[in-house]
Every structure is written in structure tokens, then in C-alpha cells.
Scaffold this active site. Structure first.
Site, mmCIF file in Angstrom:
data_model
loop_
_atom_site.group_PDB
_atom_site.id
_atom_site.type_symbol
_atom_site.label_atom_id
_atom_site.label_comp_id
_atom_site.label_asym_id
_atom_site.label_seq_id
_atom_site.Cartn_x
_atom_site.Cartn_y
_atom_site.Cartn_z
ATOM 1 N N ASP A 190 0.833 -1.199 0.000
ATOM 2 C CA ASP A 190 0.000 0.000 0.000
ATOM 3 C C ASP A 190 0.874 1.258 0.000
ATOM 4 O OD1 ASP A 190 -2.440 1.402 0.044
ATOM 5 O OD2 ASP A 190 -3.289 0.076 1.561
ATOM 6 N N GLU A 229 -0.649 2.015 -5.106
ATOM 7 C CA GLU A 229 -0.419 3.424 -4.799
ATOM 8 C C GLU A 229 -1.523 4.304 -5.374
ATOM 9 O OE1 GLU A 229 1.554 5.652 -7.822
ATOM 10 O OE2 GLU A 229 -0.231 4.458 -8.137
ATOM 11 N N TRP A 230 -2.686 3.690 -5.675
ATOM 12 C CA TRP A 230 -3.939 4.387 -5.958
ATOM 13 C C TRP A 230 -3.900 5.180 -7.259
ATOM 14 C CZ3 TRP A 230 -2.672 7.416 -1.001
ATOM 15 C CH2 TRP A 230 -2.496 6.524 0.071
ATOM 16 N N GLY A 231 -2.921 4.936 -8.105
ATOM 17 C CA GLY A 231 -2.837 5.634 -9.370
ATOM 18 C C GLY A 231 -2.227 7.017 -9.290
ATOM 19 N N ASP A 251 -9.639 3.566 -3.103
ATOM 20 C CA ASP A 251 -10.410 2.417 -2.636
ATOM 21 C C ASP A 251 -11.839 2.472 -3.176
ATOM 22 O OD1 ASP A 251 -8.155 1.805 -1.238
ATOM 23 O OD2 ASP A 251 -9.051 1.957 0.753
#
Length: 690
Positions: A190, A229-231, A251
Site C-alpha cells: 500500500d 499506490e492508488w494511481g 479504494d
């Protein structure tokens, strides 16, 4: 054997003789200096020249993950209950393999040697016992960490106190070794700590990947790496070849929220980076919410259809001990799973939106003339949606239609298929028709050192297929858009070789070429390319740090439904683009050298909008109406500030303010953000869609 592959075999035989030494045994050697080679382009028919031996890409992972239903409240008893329910539901027989622990398994304690230690009450027997239990059911075990010093449980505690020290920063190799020695097979990393510390995503995750590889060299135990890394660092530009999968957005659900169809659509939209997904490297729109409280069975099927057409990982997040028969049937549907796991390894793309919100997505499947098709209705009323075979890269002849969720054949209509799709719903199909013609670009070795007219500087072309660089120039496209590329190659090594693919000036991607069995056996892998209109496209392959595969030819077939145009400044001859393939809301458009990339290819949508990436639209920031208002991308809603009028005088005027799309630098400075200005007729305000 097709004529194309016959030539490939002949060249591969010659190559095998040349490489019968250390390369045939898989020993690393230094390849020759990069060298462009000539090419020959010829028109082909799809049936005659379809490649015969596709090398299966590693499929997207399938399994279950703990976060969506349990957050940090996990322990050995919870995991065992989920594993037992996982097996009892028949998920392994359907292809689901991973059981993944997410955040909350560890509170950050380390011993004097820096080794991770866990709560013996929550985890009797330690984490090795968890992996052993999962393995004992014939499954694979996954675990979680963070790229920074402190993980998400510190910054965003849920059901346990904030836990510092739950990241792997400073312990990358040590933790990777420990995860492997415990027996874990999957590692999700994460970004909460990395984000808080302002770490560089690409550098950080490449370092973690190197640590994982180093640990595997010691233990011999592979560990699939999942970048989360959520983009924010645009991993679709660099993660292929570094990780098996990478998150493309935030998320899909936060702890305490109920799942929603809107969140699934938003994450799906942000996951569509087709040029990055191929040969075992996949975009990840996040874990599934299908089966969680608050969603209907139809909504569950739509989310699974979206993930399947995208070729996304299928990681269930519902509480398996409370799963309904309908959810189980949806998760284990064999035809949906076959689409998601297709051996060609490609992502689906939007190929039509005749009416706002009524969309068609097509995914090229393995075999000849096979497509998966999703008819998606984003509107509030039931409406007909039509898939046209020609949009999918098939001919207009008859094509057999199979409706997936109904498990029913629907005949073989000649030009397309129309279905009434419920509001907010979808219909998932497979279609088998005839491939439309394509063009083959073949590498041609020079004779006697003769000059090569297509080579840089007129250099002579040498023997083909020695792992050196291959550059194909003069690659043509009738329109800007996405094309299917089947790459013929040979790899007699026992392991995959990789090459970096560069198209024009776009972001490069690493392509994996699996072993073909010998240096006399050809193989084919597939990728999707974004091409510019015209005959000036260039495809380059190189392997700077290790020998690459022996490359022979590239067969290109357009996907006509993706056709768009570049928005070119009259004065600068530069193209409007979203820098770095950015997809985030309010990213500013800039002028840049034209590359034909997906971030420079626009379609004029049914709302009067200018659409990029299939589902993002040019907009006036904050619905601004004054000079200097930035031009950005946002969701396509049809609101006046997100619509445009293309005038005969070359101006592009905003539907809310009437102001003109303006290049403040008049093309002198690449990257100067575009804005809106009062229309003055200057060259910085004249544009051409081409």
C-alpha cells in the site's frame, strides 16, 4: 501453417543455429548493439494470416481479500472460517486461488533483529501457521504491507488503534525474505506511508520489486507483487515489468460505507489503460464489492462484467460465510471467468457510444475472430444498445452471439446485435466472427550490407533476430485510435525474455515474451497500441539490460470503434494532451508534440463533448466563465461547461462561456497549460481535429 509463420520458422531456424551456444542454454549474454532494421508492409486478410500459436499471458489473480468485509478485525479464526467457506463454495474449482490478508494483521512490532513479530493470541503459531492452513486447502496465501515507515493502519485506523511502524521502508529485503519464509505467495504493498512521506512512487516500487526478486533468489519462493499506490504516480506508465498488477484508483469502498454501483463504475473508468495491460501485467480497479450488503444480484453481475471486460483481478471482498447462492453463482460463472482470464491478456476498450450513457466495450479474445462485448447502460431508463461488428475489428459478415449470464446462444446476425439494457445495467456477450484485414510489418535483413532505406541514417541491416533493437518505421493507421498488434517472435530460453516497446514518443511499456520451446519454434504475443493517423508511426523494441527475444513481424489490425482524432494547434502543430497519461479530475490539458497516444486522441461525443480515454471529457475548471479559466478533464456529464462547439473558423468554443480554447504560449512552449480566452482569431485559438 500460415505464410507469415512459415517465414518466422525459416528465420527462427537460422537464428537457432546462430544462438545454439549460451543463449540456447539460457545463460545470460550481452546482446549486440541496438540496430534498426528495415521493414516491409503488406496488406493481409485476417483469416489467412492470423497467428497460430499464442503464448498465454499470466492471467489476472483470482481469490478473496479480507479488507472490504473485515478491515483490521482479522485473526486466525476469521481467516480459517473464510478459507473453509471459500472451499465449500467451490471457488477453487472455478479458478479462485488466493486468500489475501489485508491491513490489520500486524501492529508494527519488531524484535531486536528488526524481524516482524505478531500477537500470539490473534495468531497462534505465527504467520507461518496461517500460510500453512491456506496451503493445506490447495490455495495460495497473500499478505499486506506498506511502502512507507507507517502503514495505513497508522494514518487511517479502523477497528484497531493506530499502529505505527507497519510499513516495510528500511526493511524491504528483510521483510520480503520473511514473507517468503513464512510461505506467502502474494504481497500487496500500500501507499499510505509513501504518500505521507512524499516518496517517489516509481523509484520506491522498483526498489521493492528488486528486494522481492532478491529474496526469491535466496528462498526460491516466488512472491507476486501487487502495487497499491492508488494511481497517484500513474503506474500504468511504468509498472509493467515491475509488478504483476497495479491499482489505478482509490479504494472502491471505505470502511463503514455501503458499496455502490457508482463507485464500481468510477474505478472501472480509471482502470482503462489498454496499452499498459498485456503479457501478464494488469491494471487493478480494486477488490470486488459483489455480494456485499446493499447491492442487488443484477448490480453484482454488472460489476463482474466490468471487471471481466477489463481483464481485472477478481478478488472477492464479501463475507464468504454469509454468501448467497446467487452471489456464488455469479462469482463462479465459467463464461464470465473465461473472459476475464483469457489467455491473450488484453483489456477491453470502449468502441461505441451512439447515445449519451449507452456504451459498448469490446475485448479481443484468444483465437480468431473472437470478442467479448459489454453493453452498458449508464442512464436511468431501459434503452436499446447496439454492438456493431465492424467497431470490434470484425467484418460485417455474420457473427455468432452468446449471451453470457443467460448462457444462451442468440444466433448469427450479419452486422451487429441490439439488446434492451436495463437502467444502470449491462449485457455481457461473446461474439465469434471474421477478422477484418490487417497489415503485417516484417523485419527484413539486408543483403550484402546494402543500404537500408528505412534505417536510421541509411544504416545497413544485419542478421535478424539476435536480440538487438528492432525499429519499424512507416507504420500506417487510417485514423488515430487503438490497434491490435500480434508480435511474432522466438525465445528458446527456459524463461521469459522482455523488451521495452516504444510507440512514437509515448510512454514505453515492458512486454514479456514467454519461452517458445526452442529457437526453431515461433510464438506470438498480443498488445494494444495507440497510433496516430497516417504513415509516420514508429514501433521500437529494445532490451537495454539483457538479451531480448528474437522478433520477426508485427501484424496490426485496427479497432475501428476506437477511432478518434488529435486536436492540433494551427500555429504550433502541437497536439492537446493530458500530460503523463494523467486521468485525475482537474488535470490541465497542455500542448505537446504529437505522438498518437491515447492521451491525445479525442472523440466528439453525443453530448457535444470532447472525450479522451473513453470516459473523460475536456471541461472548464469549476465551470469558469472568465478569461484564463484552465481547461481540464472531468467526468462526462453533458453540463454546458463540459461541452464544446467546433466552428468552421477553427475555434473550439466552450458551451457555457462561449470562450475559445486557447494556447497561451502559441506553441512556443511545450507544456504551457491551455485555457479559455475571449475569441480573437489568433493562431493560438485555431485548432484542427485530424
Amino acid at each position: 501453417m500460415t505464410p507469415w509463420l512459415t517465414r518466422t520458422v525459416v528465420r527462427a531456424l537460422a537464428l537457432g543455429l546462430a544462438l545454439a551456444g549460451p543463449l540456447a542454454l539460457g545463460a545470460p549474454t550481452a546482446g549486440p548493439a541496438p540496430r534498426p532494421v528495415a521493414l516491409e508492409a503488406r496488406q493481409t486478410t485476417g483469416q489467412q494470416d492470423a497467428p497460430g500459436t499464442f503464448r498465454a499471458a499470466a492471467p489476472p489473480p483470482m481469490g478473496w481479500a479480507s479488507w472490504n468485509s473485515f478491515a483490521s478485525s482479522i485473526d486466525l479464526a476469521t481467516v480459517k472460517a473464510q478459507v473453509d467457506a471459500f472451499v465449500a463454495a467451490g471457488l477453487p474449482e472455478a479458478g479462485y486461488r488466493y486468500v489475501n490478508l489485508d491491513d490489520g494483521w500486524w501492529q508494527g512490532a519488531r524484535d531486536a533483529d528488526g524481524e516482524m513479530t505478531v500477537d500470539p493470541v490473534r495468531w497462534p503459531g505465527g504467520m507461518a501457521a496461517v500460510a500453512d492452513y491456506i496451503h493445506g486447502k490447495g490455495l495460495k496465501a497473500g499478505i499486506y504491507t506498506d511502502a512507507g515507515r507507517d502503514g495505513c493502519g497508522y494514518y487511517y485506523p479502523t477497528t484497531r488503534p493506530a499502529a505505527p511502524g507497519t510499513g516495510m521502508e528500511g526493511h524491504e529485503l528483510q521483510d520480503a525474505l520473511r514473507f517468503q519464509r513464512w510461505g506467502f505467495d502474494f504481497l500487496k504493498v500500500d501507499w499510505c506511508g509513501g504518500d505521507a512521506e512524499h516518496l517517489d512512487p516509481e523509484r520506491t516500487y522498483r526498489g521493492i520489486a528488486a528486494a522481492v526478486a532478491g529474496a526469491t533468489a535466496v528462498t526460491g519462493h516466488p512472491l507476486l507483487l501487487s502495487v497499491c499506490e492508488w494511481g497517484v504516480g500513474r503506474p500504468w506508465n511504468w509498472a509493467a515489468g515491475t509488478a504483476a498488477m497495479w491499482r489505478t484508483g482509490y479504494d472502491i469502498i471505505h470502511w463503514g460505507e455501503r458499496p455502490s454501483p457508482g463507485a464500481a463504475l468510477a474505478n472501472f473508468d480509471r482502470s482503462l489503460h489498454p496499452a499498459a495491460q498485456h503479457t501478464g501485467f494488469v491494471n487493478d480497479p480494486d477488490m470486488l464489492t459483489a455480494g456485499m450488503d446493499g447491492l442487488t444480484d443484477a448490480q453484482n453481475r454488472t460489476q463482474l462484467s466490468l471487471w471481466a471486460i477489463a481483464g481485472a483481478p477478481l478478488l472477492a471482498g464479501n463475507d464468504l460465510t454469509r454468501m448467497t447462492a446467487a452471489t456464488r453463482a455469479a462469482l463462479t460463472d465459467p463464461e464470465m471467468i473465461a473472459i476475464d482470464q483469457d489467455a491473450r491478456g488484453l483489456q477491453g476498450v470502449k468502441v461505441a457510444e451512439d447515445t449519451a450513457g449507452l456504451q459498448v466495450y469490446g475485448k479481443v479474445l484468444s483465437g480468431t475472430g473472437r470478442r467479448a462485448v459489454l453493453l452498458l447502460n449508464r442512464t436511468a431508463t431501459t434503452a436499446p444498445v447496439t454492438a456493431r461488428w465492424t467497431d470490434l475489428g470484425l467484418t460485417g459478415g455474420p457473427a455468432a452471439v452468446r449471451e453470457v449470464w443467460a448462457a444462451a446462444d442468440r444466433g448469427a446476425p450479419a452486422t451487429g446485435w441490439t439488446a434492451n439494457v436495463p437502467a444502470g445495467g449491462s449485457v455481457l456477450l461473446t461474439v465469434t466472427g471474421t477478422e477484418a484485414p490487417g497489415s503485417t510489418y516484417e523485419a527484413e535483413a539486408g543483403t550484402g550490407g546494402a543500404a537500408c532505406p528505412s534505417c536510421s541514417g541509411g544504416a545497413a541491416a544485419g542478421p535478424l533476430g539476435d536480440g538487438a533493437a528492432l525499429t519499424l518505421t512507416g507504420v500506417g493507421a487510417a485514423t488515430a485510435g487503438i490497434a491490435l498488434a500480434d508480435i511474432a517472435y522466438v525465445n528458446g530460453d527456459p524463461v521469459a525474455r522482455t523488451a521495452t516497446l516504444r510507440v512514437n514518443g509515448q510512454a514505453p511499456t515492458v512486454v514479456s515474451f514467454p519461452p517458445t520451446g526452442s529457437w526453431s519454434t515461433p510464438g506470438t504475443v498480443s498488445v494494444l497500441l495507440s497510433l496516430a493517423e497516417g504513415a509516420a508511426n514508429t514501433l521500437g523494441f529494445d532490451s537495454p539490460s539483457a538479451p531480448g527475444p528474437a522478433l520477426d513481424a508485427v501484424l496490426l489490425r485496427p479497432l475501428p470503434g476506437t477511432a478518434g482524432a488529435a486536436l492540433v494547434g494551427a500555429g504550433s502543430a502541437r497536439c492537446a494532451e493530458l500530460p503523463g497519461n494523467a486521468v485525475a479530475d482537474d488535470t490541465r490539458a497542455v500542448p505537446a508534440d504529437c505522438t498518437g497516444g491515447q492521451n491525445q486522441t479525442f472523440t466528439t461525443g453525443p453530448r457535444g463533448d470532447l472525450v479522451v480515454y473513453g470516459n473523460r471529457c475536456l471541461a472548464a475548471l469549476g465551470d469558469g466563465r472568465s478569461d484564463g479559466t484552465p481547461v481540464v478533464i472531468h467526468d462526462c456529464t453533458g453540463a454546458p461547461g463540459r461541452t464544446w462547439t467546433l466552428r468552421p473558423d477553427g475555434t473550439v468554443r466552450n458551451g457555457l462561456s462561449g470562450l475559445c480554447l486557447n494556447d497561451p504560449g502559441r506553441g512556443a512552449d511545450e507544456g504551457t497549460p491551455l485555457d479559455l480566452r475571449s475569441c480573437d482569431g489568433t493562431t493560438g485559438q485555431r485548432w484542427e481535429l485530424r
